[in-house]
Structures are given as structure tokens and as C-alpha cells.
Design a protein around this motif. Structure first.
Motif, mmCIF file in Angstrom:
data_model
loop_
_atom_site.group_PDB
_atom_site.id
_atom_site.type_symbol
_atom_site.label_atom_id
_atom_site.label_comp_id
_atom_site.label_asym_id
_atom_site.label_seq_id
_atom_site.Cartn_x
_atom_site.Cartn_y
_atom_site.Cartn_z
ATOM 1 N N GLN A 1 0.862 -1.181 0.000
ATOM 2 C CA GLN A 1 0.000 0.000 0.000
ATOM 3 C C GLN A 1 0.900 1.233 0.000
ATOM 4 O OE1 GLN A 1 -2.959 1.878 -0.751
ATOM 5 N NE2 GLN A 1 -3.778 0.013 0.158
ATOM 6 N N LEU A 2 0.939 1.927 -1.132
ATOM 7 C CA LEU A 2 1.869 3.030 -1.307
ATOM 8 C C LEU A 2 1.281 4.366 -0.857
ATOM 9 C CD1 LEU A 2 3.211 2.182 -4.889
ATOM 10 C CD2 LEU A 2 4.394 1.790 -2.718
ATOM 11 N N THR A 3 2.175 5.249 -0.416
ATOM 12 C CA THR A 3 1.812 6.651 -0.200
ATOM 13 C C THR A 3 2.481 7.562 -1.215
ATOM 14 O OG1 THR A 3 3.642 7.001 1.353
ATOM 15 C CG2 THR A 3 1.537 6.266 2.273
ATOM 16 N N TYR A 4 3.549 7.063 -1.880
ATOM 17 C CA TYR A 4 4.301 7.854 -2.858
ATOM 18 C C TYR A 4 4.617 6.947 -4.034
ATOM 19 C CZ TYR A 4 8.039 10.863 -4.764
ATOM 20 O OH TYR A 4 8.820 11.655 -5.566
ATOM 21 N N LEU A 5 4.266 7.398 -5.251
ATOM 22 C CA LEU A 5 4.486 6.582 -6.449
ATOM 23 C C LEU A 5 4.930 7.467 -7.598
ATOM 24 C CD1 LEU A 5 4.215 3.951 -8.130
ATOM 25 C CD2 LEU A 5 1.837 4.624 -8.570
ATOM 26 N N ASP A 6 6.104 7.153 -8.160
ATOM 27 C CA ASP A 6 6.554 7.819 -9.373
ATOM 28 C C ASP A 6 7.080 6.753 -10.325
ATOM 29 O OD1 ASP A 6 7.547 9.380 -11.395
ATOM 30 O OD2 ASP A 6 8.587 10.795 -10.084
ATOM 31 N N MET A 7 6.282 6.456 -11.370
ATOM 32 C CA MET A 7 6.661 5.481 -12.397
ATOM 33 C C MET A 7 6.730 6.156 -13.760
ATOM 34 S SD MET A 7 4.368 2.208 -11.123
ATOM 35 C CE MET A 7 5.166 1.021 -12.206
ATOM 36 N N SER A 8 7.075 7.431 -13.776
ATOM 37 C CA SER A 8 7.186 8.165 -15.041
ATOM 38 C C SER A 8 8.201 7.496 -15.948
ATOM 39 C CB SER A 8 7.598 9.615 -14.781
ATOM 40 O OG SER A 8 6.618 10.270 -13.994
ATOM 41 N N GLN B 1 -4.610 1.633 -4.452
ATOM 42 C CA GLN B 1 -3.622 2.433 -3.713
ATOM 43 C C GLN B 1 -4.250 3.744 -3.227
ATOM 44 O OE1 GLN B 1 -0.332 0.937 -3.334
ATOM 45 N NE2 GLN B 1 -1.757 -0.665 -3.989
ATOM 46 N N ASP B 2 -5.297 3.633 -2.432
ATOM 47 C CA ASP B 2 -6.063 4.811 -2.053
ATOM 48 C C ASP B 2 -5.407 5.650 -0.953
ATOM 49 O OD1 ASP B 2 -6.390 3.001 -0.028
ATOM 50 O OD2 ASP B 2 -8.566 2.888 -0.159
ATOM 51 N N LYS B 3 -4.208 5.253 -0.512
ATOM 52 C CA LYS B 3 -3.464 6.057 0.467
ATOM 53 C C LYS B 3 -2.446 6.971 -0.225
ATOM 54 C CE LYS B 3 -5.180 3.985 4.173
ATOM 55 N NZ LYS B 3 -6.044 3.014 3.506
ATOM 56 N N LEU B 4 -2.385 6.920 -1.546
ATOM 57 C CA LEU B 4 -1.387 7.704 -2.273
ATOM 58 C C LEU B 4 -1.589 9.204 -2.073
ATOM 59 C CD1 LEU B 4 -1.025 5.850 -5.694
ATOM 60 C CD2 LEU B 4 0.797 6.307 -4.048
ATOM 61 N N SER B 5 -0.500 9.895 -1.764
ATOM 62 C CA SER B 5 -0.529 11.350 -1.710
ATOM 63 C C SER B 5 0.265 11.964 -2.855
ATOM 64 C CB SER B 5 0.040 11.846 -0.370
ATOM 65 O OG SER B 5 1.350 11.371 -0.174
ATOM 66 N N TYR B 6 1.152 11.173 -3.485
ATOM 67 C CA TYR B 6 1.968 11.646 -4.603
ATOM 68 C C TYR B 6 1.867 10.612 -5.718
ATOM 69 C CZ TYR B 6 6.091 13.588 -7.024
ATOM 70 O OH TYR B 6 6.951 14.151 -7.932
ATOM 71 N N ILE B 7 1.374 11.040 -6.907
ATOM 72 C CA ILE B 7 1.172 10.127 -8.037
ATOM 73 C C ILE B 7 1.804 10.756 -9.269
ATOM 74 C CG2 ILE B 7 -0.502 8.806 -9.370
ATOM 75 C CD1 ILE B 7 -2.570 9.666 -7.163
ATOM 76 N N ALA B 8 2.789 10.073 -9.844
ATOM 77 C CA ALA B 8 3.422 10.557 -11.071
ATOM 78 C C ALA B 8 3.513 9.393 -12.054
ATOM 79 C CB ALA B 8 4.801 11.131 -10.782
#
Length: 960
Positions: A481-488, A503-510
Motif C-alpha cells: 500500500q503506497l503513499t508515494y508513487l513515481d513510475m514516469s 492504492q487509495d493512500k497515495l498522496s503523490y502520483i506521477a
């Protein structure tokens, strides 16, 4: 048995009466009254002391921040600290600065202020007092605190007191802990030396005068000291010895020493050698000191070290071999921010106690050694390793499979290296991993669900800038369960990844540039309404946001640029601060988006709607958006002039409306936007003069672009008042008159510019329009080309030795090229073509060693092209249309063993007939008729000759 029973009862009763066992501690009434008086004089903006209320709870031992002795019931401790914000640096620009300001404002709202009531001394049994982090501005340090002799712990750090620390503080003979860091702007009294029982002393943030350095030997009296912090001190007036231990640091039992950010009278380029004699040190922190050369051998004497921080220095060697075996107890090692070189040695496996290793921001190369995992196999030495940081090196190769055996690893940063292969072949087993950063390497391959199944603890994953493909089924959901995700830059498309819904806990999505060719699903905006950052740019996302967006966008920063979104703009909540919808196909009116349904001012700071299909006039309701700092409407089809309500944008720093169909005179409503740093009105139909108030009002301006309009008349001298100007582009207008001689007042262009300005702008440099972003602070440019400017090039221009690009082409400039042009040592490009310049090219132009573009074509220049390392490498076309000779032109400069003056006359024949030219003319005429005569008479010769010339011309065209 009865006797035994009564004995137990007696002992139990004795315990209750004597030691208070099982008896509630009730505060003493007089001390409760003291606390209430103390509260009365304090300001408490967040009501943190609401529990200090006798009518609600008369037992002050239960009040927040109050600790009573369990036996005597006396108040023994007051914990009134206000902690500083634990700020997240990952917030996107420009919101990071705003978020920091908000966090600081929140700290200020929580901090106590006012006055400290002298009644505090009535707490005769107080031994612990912590007032740190509060705000008592313009208030002297209360001297009565020095009379509370029962104190063993006193923390007054970061409280904003004014004046000197009272000398009476030396009376607190029972103190074991004293923190006076960043307390006052006065002096530290030598009486602190009488606190002979001190174990902890913290004196960070003082200058030479405050430390009372002429009497600093009082430190030598603190013989029991174990923990000493002298970080961030200015010791510029104190010549600390480099070899022998100073008398004031004669602490044979010292356990921790912090000498970070120390300023010395004369720069010491290495760790002072007296440090190596402190053989009982457990912790040594010496960062931000600019120490150079090798890591000093003397450190090997400190064999008891558990924490070693040498970060942010200038060590430039490889890590020495002795280093790996000298610290058997070392748990925390930080060598980041140096210039360490060479390979990461296999010998790191000898450092068997390591918990944290930080080698980031160095120049280390080669592969990550396999010994990390091999030692785990043999001795289980890495069962405690928790953090590995290799960020920002030159490490290459594939990750060793043995990394997967570091089962306790919780944080791993491999970002900004040259690693390759599929990283998850090695990392797939790290079930305790919380943070994984693999940004901007050369990783490639296909990632499947099997690679990710065991990463059950992962909550921050940063992996942009690689060539990875995620190949999972439509029903796959991650085990983490992620809070930060960057898969650009991953390949996630063509469908919108459905697994992200879990991943509804994400605060940063890239997920920028991930090959998504889908629309945004209905569930997306609701699922991530609490996120603060979203970047889905550079995909092929299509459709209308309004069809999937049931509620206004509430994410703080949204970047949906470079997609295929169309129709109407989305609605926004008042919490959005950054919105980039540029390079889409929005075509509906902006009126609904900007003007309708807004009941209170919107907090948006960054708005980019560039490169859409917007038309009509710019809506006139900008007063609803008073917090805007950056507005970009370029490359649309707007008509009319800038609306009146834009004058309400008094915080505006960047305005770009380039490449529209705007008209009228220079917008006078911009007078009120006097904080502008960038103004780009280029490629419109503005006319009239450039008003003088531009230079008077825009004193913070760094970029002014007015190119490709119809501005006329002269360039106002007031522009020279904009001393911070880095880019001045007035090209392709109808400007007349002379170039202002005051250009040397543009001070930023007279020196190498080291300030970074994070803005985006199109600059025409070297004849090409390029988008400059993020590093504009490195660019300086003046472009006045394609106007009707006359007169000479002012010699004052040559004072701009920080100028990189100069274009004065396509004007009517006359006179000579300034002789001191070689002083402009930063020049990369000069274009003076298509003017009326005369005379020789100044020899000093050869000094411009960075010059990569020079165009002097189509003037009236004459003489030999100066010889220099750069000039002969340019194309001959850059010199044509003049009377020049010498390389790179194919025209040789004939000297005939004589020295010619500027008129071509030999120095030995300055009067009378020049027989050299007479003879040359006669020879030319004879030769001409010898060649041309037969061609006139014989037609077959004439055909053959011109056929030959055609062939030669064809070859020359092909060659050039």
C-alpha cells in the motif's frame, strides 16, 4: 499463619504510606497556584494549556506538560517545548515553499509567547525545564531562572530571547544537561565553566563575540562532559590549533562531539588533528566544513566510534583501505556530499555493525560489491542493516543478486546512477523494504507480479527515468500500500492502470510519459481526492474531464499537460495551487472556468493553459484569483488587449502571453504588477512605444520579451534601471534610434550569473527558438535584431562580461565593432550580420574562447580575419558580404613581403604612383584578352569552356 498475614498487611500499608504505592499523586495547592500564574502571563494561541484549569481538574499533576514526583507530589518537570515542523521536502515547486511557510505558520500558532512569570522560582523542587522552540522576542533571558538550583535539565534553545545570557546561570551547580543553542544575540558567560557536573552541553549557533572567546578556557573546567555540540558556530576570530588539542577541549571522557559548520579565522582544509586524540568518542559529526583531500588517517584512532558523519565536505580521494577495518562498532556512517572517487570496495563487508550507510552525492563508480550479500550468508552480519543510500554517483553494472539477502533493509536509494538490467531480479525478496528509489538509471526489462509480490511493506516507490514495462493482468492488485508513487517513463498503457485504484493512500502520483491511450476512469478523482500531487502529463489521455469528474479537483498540484483532453476545463476546489493543462485541445470559453461559480478568492498560484485552442478575448475576472504567481496563456488565439482585472494580480511574478493575436498599446494595467520577474508579450500585434515606466516599475524583472510585435520609436533608457535583467528580447519590431549607452547598468549581465530562476521561456539563440526551463538562471541574452536601429554599437556593451548571447543583426548600425569586444568573456554567440559596420574586425575577438557562433556577414568590414582558436572553425558564410580575407575565407591576404596600411598601400611607397597596381592592371588586361579572345573567335572552344565552368560550379555547390 495469622502472624504472617498481619505482617503482609503491615508491609503493604507501610509501602502505601511511605512510598505512595497505589496512591494517586495529587499536586500541592501552592504549586498549582504557581502554575496558573505562569499560564496567565503566557500567550497560548492554540490553547495547548486548556487542561490547566483548576475548576475542571484541580489535580495539576494531570495537566499537560506537568510531571509530579510520585512520592512527594511536588512538581518536578515542566515540558513546554514547541517542536519545529517535520517538513516533507518532496512537495513540488512552487508549492514546497508555500507548504514550508504554512508549516512554519502552524509552528508559530502553537508556540508559547508573552512573559515568563518570576513565580516560577516558587517551584522549589523543579529539576526539568524545557521551554525550547517557543517565541519570546525582544525579551531578555529571565535571570531568576538561575536561582532554581534544583534544576538538572535546562533547555532554552530556539526561544528568541534577546541580550546576554545571565552570568548567574553558573549557580545551577546540579545541572547535568544544558542547551543554550540559538538562544540570544549576546555573549555566553564564562561562569558556565563552574557547572562541573555537566554531561551534556549544546552551544550551537553563536558567533565569536557571543562565545566570549578570550575567556573560552572555561570549557576546560567541564571535566565530566560527555556530549558536546559546537555546531554552526562562527569561530572566525579564534585561531584554533590544527595539530595540538586546545586547552578548552581537554575532555578525556568526551563521548560525542559535533563540530559541524564551523567557521575558522583561516580556512582549515582538513580535520583538526587534536580530534584524533579523543579516543573515547562514540559519535563524531563534522559536516559542512569543506575539509579537503583524503579522509584523514588519524580517524583510525577512534576505534569506539558508533556514529561518524563527514558529509558535505570536499574529500576527493578514494575511501582508504584501513577505513573498513578500523571501526568494529560503527553503526551509522555518512560520507555523502563529498567528491569521493573509485570503486565501492568489497571490504565494506568488514563493517559488520552497520545499520545506516550513506554514500550519496559522490563520484563513486564500478558495481555494487557482492560482498554485501555474501557476508550475510556466512556470518549474518547484515541482519541489522536498515538504510543504504547510493544516490547520485556513477555506479554501473547490474545489481548483485546478493542484495536480496539483506532481509532487514528498510530504505534503499540507487537513484541517479548508471545501473542496468532488471533491478527486481535482485530486490524481489526484500519484504521489509519501506522506501525504494531507482530513479534515472539504465534499468530495462519487463516487471511482472512475481517480481513485486514479496514487497509487502513498500510504501514509497520512486522509479522514473528508466525503460521498464509493467506487465500484469487487469485483475492484479499489489500486495503493498503506497503513499508515494513515481513510475514516469515506464510503459503502463495503453489502458489506464486499474491496479492503482487499490492504492487509495497515495498522496503523490506521477505517471508521466507512460503510454496511456485511455480516458481517466470515473473512480479516479474520488479515490485520490486527498492526494497533494498528480502528474499524468505526456500521455495520450483523451476525452472530457467533466464526464469523469463528479466533484471539483481538490488535489493541490495537477499536471495533465501534453495530452489530448478537450472541450471544457475542469472545475477546481479552493485547495488547488498548481494547475498545468497546457498542450491539450481545450477549446471552450475560459469564462466558465475563470469567472462563474466562484464565491470566494481562489488560492491557485500556478496556471498554465498554453498551447490549446482557446480564442476570443481573455476573460475579465482575474480579481477572483489574487494569489496567482505564474500565468501562462501563450500559443492560443486570444484577441484584444490584456483585461483590466489583471491589474489585481499584485503577487504575479511570471506572465507569458506569447504567440496570440493580442493588439493595442503596451498594457498599462501591468503597472500594478510590479513584482514581475518574467514578462513575455512576444509574437502578438502590440504597437506604439515601449513606455518609460516599464523600467521604473519592473525593478525585479529578469526576463523581458517583446519580440515580433510592432513597437516603434526608440528603446527607453529607463530599461537600464532593470539591473537584474538577464534576458532582453526586443527583436523584430520597428524600433529606431541608437542602442542605449547605459546597458552597462544591467549588473546581472556584467558578472557570471549563479542565481537559479525556475521559469520556462522560449529564447531565440543562435537563430533558433528553444524552450529554456529550470536553468534559466544560467542564461543571459540581448536580442535587438530586425529593427531599424542606427548609430554605433556603444562601447559600454563590452562591459557586459557575463553576457552569453548577443544579436544585433538586421539593423542599420554603422561604425566600428568595439575594440574591447574581447572583454566579453562569457559570449557564446554573436550575430552582427546585415548592418553597415566598417573597419577591421578587432583582434581582441580572438580572446572569446567559448564562442560557438559568430556571424559578421553583409557589412562593410575589411582586412584580415584575426587568427584565433575559434574564428577559423566558423563557416565562411559567416564572413561573406564584406571585404575580408584570410581563413576561413578562401581569399588570401597578399602581403608580397611588405606591410600594408589600412588603405592597402606599402609603407615604402606612400606618395606618388603605386607601380605595383599599374603593373597588375596591365597584366590583367593582357591575360584577359589572351584567354577571352579565342573564346570570342572560336565557338567550339567557347562551348567547351562554359561546359567546364558549369561542371566546376556543380562540384563547388556539392562541396559547400
Amino acid at each position: 499463619m495469622t502472624c504472617s498475614f498481619f505482617m503482609v498487611v503491615f508491609v503493604y500499608s507501610l509501602l502505601i504510606s511511605t512510598f505512595g504505592v497505589c496512591r494517586e499523586t495529587v499536586c500541592i495547592e501552592s504549586e498549582r497556584e504557581t502554575l496558573l500564574k505562569l499560564k496567565y502571563n503566557l500567550t497560548d494561541p492554540s490553547n495547548r494549556l486548556s487542561s490547566w484549569n483548576a475548576s475542571i481538574n484541580p489535580n495539576c499533576c494531570h495537566w499537560d506538560g506537568v510531571v509530579c514526583n510520585n512520592i512527594t507530589s511536588h512538581v518536578s518537570e515542566l515540558h513546554l517545548r514547541t517542536s519545529f515542523p517535520d517538513f516533507d521536502d518532496n512537495l513540488p515547486y512552487p508549492l514546497g515553499e508555500e507548504a514550508w511557510e504554512e508549516a512554519w505558520e502552524e509552528h508559530t500558532r502553537r508556540a508559547f509567547g508573552g512573559e515568563i512569570n518570576p513565580c516560577l522560582v516558587d517551584l522549589k523542587h523543579l529539576n526539568y525545564l524545557d521551554l525550547s522552540g517557543n517565541h519570546f522576542p525582544s525579551t531578555p533571558i529571565p535571570s531568576f531562572i538561575a536561582t532554581i538550583t534544583s534544576l538538572t535539565h535546562l533547555d532554552l534553545s530556539d526561544v528568541g530571547f534577546m541580550g546576554n545570557i545571565p552570568s548567574q546561570i553558573g549557580n545551577l551547580s546540579n545541572l547535568l544537561y544544558l542547551d543554550l543553542s540559538y538562544v540570544a544575540n549576546g555573549t555566553i558567560p564564562p561562569q558556565i565553566g563552574s557547572l562541573s557536573n555537566l554531561l551534556h552541553l549544546h552551544l550551537s549557533g553563536y558567533d565569536e563575540e557571543s562565545l566570549f572567546l578570550e575567556n573560552i578556557n572555561w570549557l576546560s573546567s567541564l571535566s565530566k562532559i560527555r556530549y558536546l555540540t559546537l555546531s554552526n558556530l562562527d569561530l572566525s576570530g579564534c585561531t584554533l590549533p590544527q595539530y595540538n588539542q586546545p586547552s578548552f577541549l581537554n575532555f578525556s571522557s568526551l563521548l560525542t562531539l559535533d563540530i559541524s559548520e564551523i567557521s575558522y579565522h583561516s580556512t582549515i582544509s582538513f580535520v583538526p588533528k587534536w580530534v584524533f586524540g579523543l579516543k573515547k568518542l562514540v559519535s563524531l559529526v563534522s559536516n559542512f566544513n569543506f575539509f579537503e583531500g583524503q579522509i584523514p588517517n588519524g580517524l583510525r584512532n577512534l576505534t569506539l566510534l558508533e556514529n561518524l558523519d563527514l558529509s558535505e565536505n570536499s574529500f576527493s580521494s578514494s575511501i582508504p583501505h584501513w577505513f573498513y577495518s578500523s571501526f568494529p562498532h560503527l553503526k551509522f556512517l555518512d560520507l555523502s556530499g563529498n567528491n569521493l572517487q573509485g570503486n565501492i570496495s568489497d571490504a565494506f563487508g568488514n563493517m559488520t555493525s552497520l545499520v545506516t550507510l550513506d554514500l550519496s552525492y559522490n563520484q563513486l563508480e564500478g558495481p555494487i560489491p557482492t560482498s554485501f550479500g555474501n557476508l550475510t550468508n556466512q556470518f549474518e552480519v547484515y541482519k541489522k542493516i536498515a538504510t543504504l543510500n547510493f544516490y547520485g554517483n556513477k555506479i554501473g553494472g547490474e545489481l548483485p543478486i546478493s542484495l536480496g539477502k539483506l532481509s532487514s533493509l528498510r530504505s534503499l536509494s540507487l537513484s541517479y546512477n548508471q545501473l542496468r538490467g532488471n533491478p527486481f531480479e535482485s530486490l524481489r525478496t526484500l519484504s521489509e523494504l519501506l522506501y525504494l528509489g531507482i530513479d534515472y538509471n539504465h534499468f530495462e526489462g519487463v516487471i511482472t507480479k512475481d517480481h513485486l509480490t514479496n514487497l509487502t511493506s513498500l510504501y514509497e516507490f520512486s522509479a522514473p527515468g528508466n525503460n521498464l514495462t509493467l506487465k500484469v493482468g487487469p485483475k492484479w492488485y499489489p500486495t503493498f500500500q503506497l503513499t508515494y508513487l513515481d513510475m514516469s517513463s515506464w510503459q503502463l498503457g495503453p489502458n489506464f492502470p486499474s491496479w492503482i485504484q487499490s492504492q487509495d493512500k497515495l498522496s503523490y502520483i506521477a505517471m508521466s510519459n507512460t503510454g496511456i491511450l485511455d480516458s481517466i476512469p470515473n473512480w479516479f478523482w474520488k479515490t485520490f481526492s486527498q492526494a497533494y500531487f498528480l502528474n499524468l502529463s505526456h500521455n495520450h489521455i483523451h476525452g472530457e474531464l467533466g464526464t469523469t469528474l463528479k466533484n471539483p479537483i481538490s488535489i493541490i498540484a495537477v499536471d495533465l499537460s501534453a495530452n489530448k483532453l478537450s472541450n471544457k476545463f475542469p472545475s477546481l476546489s479552493n485547495g488547488v495551487g498548481f494547475l498545468d493543462l497546457s498542450n491539450n485541445s481545450f477549446s471552450k470559453s475560459m469564462d466558465d472556468f475563470l469567472c462563474k461559480g466562484k464565491e470566494k478568492p481562489m488560492k491557485l498560484e500556478f496556471l498554465n493553459l498554453a498551447s490549446n485552442n482557446l480564442s476570443g478575448e481573455i476573460p475579465d475576472c482575474w480579481d477572483i484569483w489574487p494569489y496567482l504567481l505564474d500565468v501562462n496563456l501563450q500559443n492560443n488565439n486570444f484577441v484584444g488587449n490584456i483585461p483590466q482585472s489583471m491589474s489585481s494580480l499584485i503577487e504575479l511574478k511570471s506572465l507569458s502571453i506569447r504567440k496570440n493575436l493580442l493588439s493595442g498599446t503596451f498594457p498599462t494595467i501591468l503597472k500594478k504588477t510590479n513584482k514581475l520577474i518574467l514578462l513575455d508579450l512576444g509574437e502578438n500585434n502590440f504597437s506604439g512605444t515601449i513606455p518609460t515606466w516599464v523600467g521604473e516599475r519592473f525593478l525585479d524583472m529578469k526576463v523581458l520579451i517583446l519580440r515580433s510585435n510592432r513597437f516603434s520609436d526608440h528603446i527607453p533608457n529607463k530599461i537600464c534601471d532593470m539591473s537584474l535583467l538577464q534576458v532582453l528580447d526586443l527583436a523584430q519590431n520597428n524600433l529606431t534610434g541608437n542602442i542605449p549607452t547605459c546597458f552597462n547598468s544591467l549588473k546581472t549581465m556584467t558578472q557570471m550569473n549563479k542565481n537559479y530562476t525556475v521559469i520556462s521561456v522560449r529564447l531565440w539563440l543562435k537563430g533558433r527558438g528553444d524552450e529554456y526551463k529550470n536553468f534559466l538562471g544560467l542564461v543571459t541574452s540581448i536580442d535587438l535584431s530586425n529593427n531599424k536601429l542606427v548609430g554605433e554599437i556603444p562601447r559600454e556593451v563590452t562591459d557586459l562580461n557575463g553576457l552569453m548571447f548577443l544579436n544585433l543583426s538586421h539593423n542599420q548600425l554603422s561604425g566600428h565593432i568595439p575594440q574591447n569586444i574581447g572583454n566579453m568573456g562569457s559570449l557564446l554567440s554573436i550575430d552582427l550580420s546585415r548592418n553597415e559596420l566598417s573597419g577591421e574586425i578587432p583582434p581582441t575577438i580572438s580572446n572569446l574562447s567559448f564562442l560557438s557562433m559568430l556571424d559578421l556577414s553583409y557589412n562593410d568590414l575589411n582586412g584580415k580575419i584575426p587568427t584565433g582558436t575559434q574564428l577559423q572553425t566558423f563557416d565562411a558564410s559567416n564572413f561573406i558580404g564584406n571585404n575580408l580575407c584570410g581563413p576561413p575565407l578562401p581569399i588570401s591576404c597578399i602581403s608580397n613581403d611588405k606591410s600594408y596600411d589600412h588603405n592597402g598601400k606599402g609603407n615604402d611607397d606612400r606618395h606618388g604612383v603605386n607601380f605595383f597596381y599599374v603593373g597588375m592592371t596591365f597584366g590583367y588586361m593582357v591575360g584577359f584578352w589572351i584567354v577571352v579572345g579565342p573564346l570570342v573567335i572560336c565557338r567550339s572552344w567557347r562551348y567547351a569552356y562554359f561546359h567546364f565552368l558549369d561542371h566546376v560550379w556543380f562540384k563547388l555547390q556539392h562541396f559547400f
